[in-house]
Structures are given as structure tokens and as C-alpha cells.
Scaffold this motif. Structure first.
Motif, PDB file in Angstrom:
ATOM      1  N   ILE A 312     -19.092   6.221 -10.090  1.00  0.00           N
ATOM      2  CA  ILE A 312     -17.718   6.334 -10.603  1.00  0.00           C
ATOM      3  C   ILE A 312     -16.709   6.415  -9.458  1.00  0.00           C
ATOM      4  O   ILE A 312     -15.712   5.679  -9.427  1.00  0.00           O
ATOM      5  N   ALA A 313     -16.978   7.303  -8.495  1.00  0.00           N
ATOM      6  CA  ALA A 313     -16.037   7.503  -7.383  1.00  0.00           C
ATOM      7  C   ALA A 313     -15.924   6.251  -6.516  1.00  0.00           C
ATOM      8  O   ALA A 313     -14.811   5.860  -6.124  1.00  0.00           O
ATOM      9  N   ALA A 314     -17.052   5.592  -6.221  1.00  0.00           N
ATOM     10  CA  ALA A 314     -17.024   4.384  -5.386  1.00  0.00           C
ATOM     11  C   ALA A 314     -16.250   3.267  -6.079  1.00  0.00           C
ATOM     12  O   ALA A 314     -15.470   2.548  -5.436  1.00  0.00           O
ATOM     13  N   SER A 315     -16.443   3.104  -7.379  1.00  0.00           N
ATOM     14  CA  SER A 315     -15.739   2.061  -8.138  1.00  0.00           C
ATOM     15  C   SER A 315     -14.238   2.288  -8.116  1.00  0.00           C
ATOM     16  O   SER A 315     -13.456   1.352  -7.884  1.00  0.00           O
ATOM     17  N   ILE A 316     -13.825   3.536  -8.345  1.00  0.00           N
ATOM     18  CA  ILE A 316     -12.388   3.863  -8.347  1.00  0.00           C
ATOM     19  C   ILE A 316     -11.783   3.636  -6.965  1.00  0.00           C
ATOM     20  O   ILE A 316     -10.693   3.071  -6.821  1.00  0.00           O
ATOM     21  N   LEU A 317     -12.509   4.086  -5.926  1.00  0.00           N
ATOM     22  CA  LEU A 317     -11.996   3.947  -4.555  1.00  0.00           C
ATOM     23  C   LEU A 317     -11.863   2.485  -4.140  1.00  0.00           C
ATOM     24  O   LEU A 317     -10.879   2.107  -3.495  1.00  0.00           O
ATOM     25  N   ILE A 318     -12.833   1.657  -4.511  1.00  0.00           N
ATOM     26  CA  ILE A 318     -12.775   0.227  -4.156  1.00  0.00           C
ATOM     27  C   ILE A 318     -11.527  -0.426  -4.749  1.00  0.00           C
ATOM     28  O   ILE A 318     -10.834  -1.198  -4.088  1.00  0.00           O
ATOM     29  N   ILE A 319     -11.254  -0.103  -6.005  1.00  0.00           N
ATOM     30  CA  ILE A 319     -10.066  -0.665  -6.669  1.00  0.00           C
ATOM     31  C   ILE A 319      -8.788  -0.130  -6.022  1.00  0.00           C
ATOM     32  O   ILE A 319      -7.848  -0.878  -5.735  1.00  0.00           O
ATOM     33  N   PHE A 320      -8.776   1.179  -5.762  1.00  0.00           N
ATOM     34  CA  PHE A 320      -7.569   1.846  -5.252  1.00  0.00           C
ATOM     35  C   PHE A 320      -7.210   1.381  -3.845  1.00  0.00           C
ATOM     36  O   PHE A 320      -6.026   1.219  -3.512  1.00  0.00           O
ATOM     37  N   ILE A 321      -8.211   1.169  -2.978  1.00  0.00           N
ATOM     38  CA  ILE A 321      -7.926   0.841  -1.568  1.00  0.00           C
ATOM     39  C   ILE A 321      -8.114  -0.651  -1.274  1.00  0.00           C
ATOM     40  O   ILE A 321      -8.198  -1.044  -0.102  1.00  0.00           O
ATOM     41  N   SER A 322      -8.166  -1.478  -2.307  1.00  0.00           N
ATOM     42  CA  SER A 322      -8.341  -2.921  -2.095  1.00  0.00           C
ATOM     43  C   SER A 322      -7.282  -3.524  -1.153  1.00  0.00           C
ATOM     44  O   SER A 322      -7.616  -4.413  -0.357  1.00  0.00           O
ATOM     45  N   PRO A 323      -6.007  -3.069  -1.183  1.00  0.00           N
ATOM     46  CA  PRO A 323      -5.034  -3.606  -0.204  1.00  0.00           C
ATOM     47  C   PRO A 323      -5.446  -3.329   1.248  1.00  0.00           C
ATOM     48  O   PRO A 323      -5.184  -4.148   2.137  1.00  0.00           O
ATOM     49  N   ILE A 324      -6.084  -2.176   1.489  1.00  0.00           N
ATOM     50  CA  ILE A 324      -6.533  -1.851   2.842  1.00  0.00           C
ATOM     51  C   ILE A 324      -7.627  -2.812   3.283  1.00  0.00           C
ATOM     52  O   ILE A 324      -7.675  -3.237   4.445  1.00  0.00           O
ATOM     53  N   TYR A 325      -8.497  -3.176   2.349  1.00  0.00           N
ATOM     54  CA  TYR A 325      -9.538  -4.169   2.655  1.00  0.00           C
ATOM     55  C   TYR A 325      -8.909  -5.479   3.144  1.00  0.00           C
ATOM     56  O   TYR A 325      -9.337  -6.049   4.153  1.00  0.00           O
ATOM     57  N   VAL A 326      -7.905  -5.922   2.414  1.00  0.00           N
ATOM     58  CA  VAL A 326      -7.267  -7.213   2.732  1.00  0.00           C
ATOM     59  C   VAL A 326      -6.575  -7.157   4.090  1.00  0.00           C
ATOM     60  O   VAL A 326      -6.760  -8.045   4.944  1.00  0.00           O
ATOM     61  N   LEU A 327      -5.766  -6.106   4.331  1.00  0.00           N
ATOM     62  CA  LEU A 327      -5.038  -5.973   5.600  1.00  0.00           C
ATOM     63  C   LEU A 327      -5.986  -5.839   6.789  1.00  0.00           C
ATOM     64  O   LEU A 327      -5.749  -6.420   7.850  1.00  0.00           O
ATOM     65  N   THR A 328      -7.061  -5.086   6.615  1.00  0.00           N
ATOM     66  CA  THR A 328      -8.030  -4.900   7.702  1.00  0.00           C
ATOM     67  C   THR A 328      -8.729  -6.213   8.030  1.00  0.00           C
ATOM     68  O   THR A 328      -8.924  -6.544   9.210  1.00  0.00           O
ATOM     69  N   ALA A 329      -9.095  -6.971   7.002  1.00  0.00           N
ATOM     70  CA  ALA A 329      -9.764  -8.259   7.206  1.00  0.00           C
ATOM     71  C   ALA A 329      -8.877  -9.222   7.996  1.00  0.00           C
ATOM     72  O   ALA A 329      -9.338  -9.898   8.924  1.00  0.00           O
ATOM     73  N   ILE A 330      -7.591  -9.249   7.637  1.00  0.00           N
ATOM     74  CA  ILE A 330      -6.651 -10.135   8.345  1.00  0.00           C
ATOM     75  C   ILE A 330      -6.512  -9.703   9.809  1.00  0.00           C
ATOM     76  O   ILE A 330      -6.533 -10.537  10.731  1.00  0.00           O
ATOM     77  N   ALA A 331      -6.375  -8.395  10.054  1.00  0.00           N
ATOM     78  CA  ALA A 331      -6.197  -7.879  11.422  1.00  0.00           C
ATOM     79  C   ALA A 331      -7.410  -8.177  12.293  1.00  0.00           C
ATOM     80  O   ALA A 331      -7.265  -8.562  13.463  1.00  0.00           O
ATOM     81  N   ILE A 332      -8.612  -8.023  11.730  1.00  0.00           N
ATOM     82  CA  ILE A 332      -9.834  -8.300  12.496  1.00  0.00           C
ATOM     83  C   ILE A 332      -9.916  -9.774  12.873  1.00  0.00           C
ATOM     84  O   ILE A 332     -10.266 -10.120  14.005  1.00  0.00           O
ATOM     85  N   LYS A 333      -9.572 -10.617  11.928  1.00  0.00           N
ATOM     86  CA  LYS A 333      -9.660 -12.063  12.163  1.00  0.00           C
ATOM     87  C   LYS A 333      -8.656 -12.514  13.221  1.00  0.00           C
ATOM     88  O   LYS A 333      -8.961 -13.391  14.060  1.00  0.00           O
ATOM     89  N   LEU A 334      -7.462 -11.926  13.238  1.00  0.00           N
ATOM     90  CA  LEU A 334      -6.449 -12.294  14.221  1.00  0.00           C
ATOM     91  C   LEU A 334      -6.738 -11.721  15.611  1.00  0.00           C
ATOM     92  O   LEU A 334      -6.320 -12.278  16.622  1.00  0.00           O
TER      93      LEU A 334
END
Length: 499
Positions: A312-334
Motif C-alpha cells: 500500500i505504502a509503496a504504491s501511494i509513494l510511487i504515484i505521489f513522487i512520480s514528478p521526481i522520477y521524471v525530473l531525476t531521469a532528465i537530469a541524469i541523462k543530461l
């Protein structure tokens, strides 16, 4: 050890407490019995009202009219009443068998609720079988199933209220059990800490007696040598004595012989520390007593609850912090060449290998460079840590400081090869150098955060990591997990001790 009590002359004394002490003890027992009776009656009333309400509602729907459940002329009412009486009698039997009728509990709330659910489930299954034998087949399955669920929920609520009231009364000393600890060695001190930690057990430690200890232990008073135990019992309201020196057999036998004439519970802590610092279960094979070694309290209903909490907690956290996933992925790639996600082989529960997911925080050839940096390890032990690690990228330094690189491990949690809380999963080459003591870390699922992460993170030595992880394994509870998760938040936000 030279315990003076064992060397005393065998005097024939009758240890009779004062009338005032006997009166107080009797009052406390009557008060506890009264409260236990009140809550049993309350639970019975709630269950009965639920059952017959469900009967009335279902039969009313079936005949499309109002039904009064006290209409004893109705054959269906008689059948339902017989079913309720039989199931209640069986439930009472299991309630006494599982020892969940007392006002003073002998276990945690989760364990008590589990026993309640088990008692209702077994009693209803037996009653259904009896109903078929008696040919009472006109019972509604919806009523029985609804009653089963409602009974467990309502009984759990009543028992939670009872537990809350009991803890309040125990803390105020109204219902706590006065106890004296015999022996203040490793066992005795560990017991005192245990009883003070778990307040629901309802123990009030008057103090301890020991021939070799001169000072008080924390807030617990040294009442003197063991030879003064009889005098202490005469002048104080003591309901239980716990002996923690089982290796002193002559002394223990003498104590039991002298004290068994009193209306006082006597318990002995067995000498189990030499087995392993771990949990044990006492049972039997036929008539022979058996001690079963349990690797960790993380089992049964508690383990199931931990897994549900993880999902339950992992599912909620993944949805809640999804913008952080996207921003981090872009920063790593650049920032640098290489993949966004780094899959690293780690060792999980029982030595099984799995791929742990992380945001890449190092250069792509980090594993090759590690061989050149081996002699620059800044911590003792077999793990590798280096504050100014040249393999770490600019983005990597930031995401490691605030543990953002660990966020993909929430998917490991969903898969089931990691938990939110637990020892960090080691690398294969680290496990190859593990001894028996370090291997204990692999008895449970590894975690994203753990006790050592909230106790200093990378500033701790390898030996301290191990000690904290094994302490967590041996003292695990859902409440402990929640406490660690709450402590993780400020530690991560401050970015202390991470590199």
C-alpha cells in the motif's frame, strides 16, 4: 556466584503478609475480575444485537415485510437462535483456550485480535457442520458470512477499547502487577528493560534483589541481597516473583520451596542466551517440553501485515513522487552518458540474488574503477565507502545526499524482493566474507531504510551497521517499522551522513 540465601540455615518460617496487604491484593483481583466480566458481557451484547439485526434484516427482505426478531413463534427464529447459542458456546470454549478472556492481556493487541478471528472462524465452521447434522438448512449464507465479519470487527473494537483502558489503569498503578526480580545479571536487567518497554504487560517493578549488585539499575531500586526477600514479601504488596538466575539450581530450589506456600506467582527465566540471542517458543512433543528457536518475530500475522503495509505504502509513494522520477531521469541523462536506471546484483533474504534498482549516480564504468580505489576505503569492515568518491557524477552527488537514487527501489518493494524497512541488501562479494553473526542480516527481506540509516547512516562503522541490523531483526514489530519510517524523513531531508 556466592548467593548468601542458599547458605542460610533451613529455618522453618511462615511468611504471612499483613492483613492490609492481603486486603489490597484481594481488592485488585476483584477489580480486575469485575472489569473482565463487564467487557465480556459488552462483547456478548454487541455480538447478539448484530446477529439478530442481520437475521431481522435478511428475513424482512426475503418476505418483503417487517420482521420482529423476538417473534419466538417463528420456526426460522428458533433455528437461528439455536445456531447462535451453539456458536457462542464454542466461541467461549476457544476464548478460554486461547486465554483471551482476561482483562489483563498476556500478549499484544494484534495477537489478541488474531486469536479472536481464529476463534470465531473455527466456532462458526463447527456450528455449520452441527447445523447440517441437525438438518437446520434454512439458514441464510449472507447472514452467516456477514455475522462472521461483523463479529470479528466489533469484537476487535471492544477489545481495543479494553486495551486502552487497561493501559491507562496500569500506568496509574491501579491494575499493574507488582513484581520483584530475583537477580540483576544479564537476564535480570534485560527483563527489567523488556517489562518497562511493553507497558501492556502491566508489570510494576518494585525492585530487584541480588547478592552481587550494590547499585540501583536505571530507575529500578536495589532492594538488597536475596536473603532479604522474605522480609520484602512481608512488608510489600508483591504479586509475582521472577527468578532470573536459573543456573543457580540450589538457590532456585530453595526459593521455590520457601515461596510456594505464599499466594504469589513464581516464574523462572530459562537460561537461553547461550543458544542464540533470538526469540524462542515454548511447546511440547507429547509430554516432553521443547524450546523452539525462532529466527525473528517477523512471522505469521505480523509478517502478513508488514507485506500489506509495504504494498500500500509503496504504491501511494510511487504515484505521489512520480514528478521526481521524471525530473531525476532528465537530469541524469543530461549530466552524463549511460543508462538512467542502474541494476545492481544484491543478496536478499536467505541468500537469494536479485536486481536492486537505483537511479544511476556514478559514471558508467564505476565497477571497473572500484578495483583501483579499494585501498581508499574509509570505513572498517568489508563494505566500501569513500566521501569524495571520484566515480560519483554531479547529479549523482545531489541525489545520493537526499537518497533520491534509492526511490526506484519502491518497485523492488512491490515485486516482493525488498521491504520498506529492513537491513540494506549487501553485495555478493561482501556476503562471501560474512561470518555466522553477519549472516543473520539475511534472515529477513532487505529494506530501503533501516535502523542504521536513522542512527548515523554512512558515518557508522561496519560493526555498528551489523549490530543495529541484528537488533532490528530480533526486536521487530510493526510499530518499530513505523517509528523508523518517521525518523527517516528528517534524516533524508537534512542529507546528513550520506555519501
Amino acid at each position: 556466584m556466592n548467593y548468601s540465601y542458599a547458605t542460610q540455615k533451613n529455618k522453618k518460617e511462615h511468611f504471612i503478609p499483613t492483613m492490609e496487604i492481603n486486603k489490597k491484593l484481594g481488592t485488585k483481583k476483584m477489580y480486575s475480575f469485575f472489569l473482565a466480566t463487564v467487557f465480556i458481557a459488552l462483547e456478548a451484547l454487541v455480538i447478539a444485537l448484530l446477529y439478530f439485526y442481520l437475521y431481522e434484516y435478511r428475513i424482512g427482505q426475503e418476505f418483503d415485510r417487517d420482521i420482529v426478531f423476538w417473534d419466538m413463534a417463528s420456526p426460522r427464529f428458533v433455528n437461528y437462535s439455536i445456531f447462535f447459542v451453539i456458536s457462542s458456546i464454542i466461541y467461549i470454549y476457544f476464548m478460554y483456550r486461547y486465554k483471551i478472556f482476561r482483562f489483563r492481556s498476556q500478549s499484544g493487541l494484534a495477537d489478541e485480535i488474531f486469536k479472536v478471528a481464529k476463534a470465531y472462524s473455527v466456532s462458526l465452521l463447527i456450528t455449520i457442520g452441527v447445523s447440517f447434522l441437525l438438518k437446520y438448512t434454512d439458514l441464510s449464507r449472507i447472514v452467516i458470512a456477514s455475522y462472521w465479519i461483523a463479529a470479528i470487527i466489533s469484537s476487535s473494537i471492544v477489545r481495543s477499547i479494553k486495551r486502552f483502558i487497561y493501559i491507562k489503569l496500569a500506568k496509574e498503578g491501579i491494575l499493574s502487577k507488582n513484581v520483584v526480580i530475583v537477580g540483576a545479571g544479564k537476564f535480570g536487567k534485560s527483563l527489567m528493560e523488556e517489562l518497562s518497554t511493553y507497558k501492556y504487560l502491566g508489570y510494576h517493578i518494585i525492585g530487584f534483589v541480588d547478592d552481587n549488585e550494590q547499585d540501583d539499575f536505571e530507575q529500578y531500586k536495589n532492594l538488597g541481597p536475596i536473603s532479604k526477600l522474605n522480609e520484602i514479601l512481608k512488608n510489600n504488596l508483591i504479586e509475582e516473583i521472577i527468578i532470573t538466575i536459573p543456573s543457580e539450581r540450589e538457590l532456585v530450589n530453595k526459593l521455590i520451596t520457601d515461596l510456594r506456600k505464599l499466594d504469589i506467582n513464581i516464574k523462572i527465566i530459562p537460561d537461553l542466551y547461550n543458544l542464540v540471542m533470538s526469540t524462542v517458543q515454548i511447546g511440547n512433543i507429547n509430554s516432553l517440553p521443547v524450546v523452539t528457536l525462532v529466527k525473528t518475530p517477523m512471522r505469521g500475522l505480523g509478517l502478513f501485515a508488514k507485506r500489506i503495509m509495504d504494498i500500500i505504502a509503496a504504491s501511494i509513494l510511487i504515484i505521489f513522487i512520480s514528478p521526481i522520477y521524471v525530473l531525476t531521469a532528465i537530469a541524469i541523462k543530461l549530466d552524463s552518458k549511460g543508462s538512467i536506471i542502474y541494476k545492481q546484483q544484491r543478496i536478499g533474504r536467505n541468500g537469494k540474488t536479485f536486481s536492486m534498482l537505483k537511479f544511476r549516480s556514478m559514471v558508467s564504468d564505476a565497477d571497473v574503477l572500484l578495483k583501483k580505489l579499494k585501498n581508499k576505503n574509509e570505513i572498517d569492515g568489508i563494505a566500501f565507502k569513500m566521501k569524495d568518491d571520484p566515480r560519483i557524477t554531479k547529479v549523482g552527488k545531489f541525489i545520493r545526499k537526499y537518497s533520491i537514487d534509492e526511490l526506484p527501489q519502491l518497485f523492488n518493494v512491490l515485486i516482493g524482493n525488498m521491504s520498506l524497512v529492513g537491513p540494506r541488501p549487501p553485495l555478493p562479494h561482501e556476503v562471501e566474507r560474512y561470518g555466522d553473526w553477519e549472516w543473520r542480516r539475511l534472515e529477513v527481506l532487505p529494506g530501503i531504510t533501516g535502523l542504521w540509516q536513522v542512527s548515523g547512516r554512512s558515518d557508522l562503522s561496519f560493526q555498528q551497521w551489523m549490530s543495529l541490523d541484528i537488533y532490528y531483526i530480533e526486536n521487530w514489530s510493526i510499530a518499530f517499522d513505523i517509528k523508523i519510517l518517521m525518523k527517516t524523513i528528517p534524516v533524508v531531508l537534512k542529507g546528513e551522513g550520506a555519501y
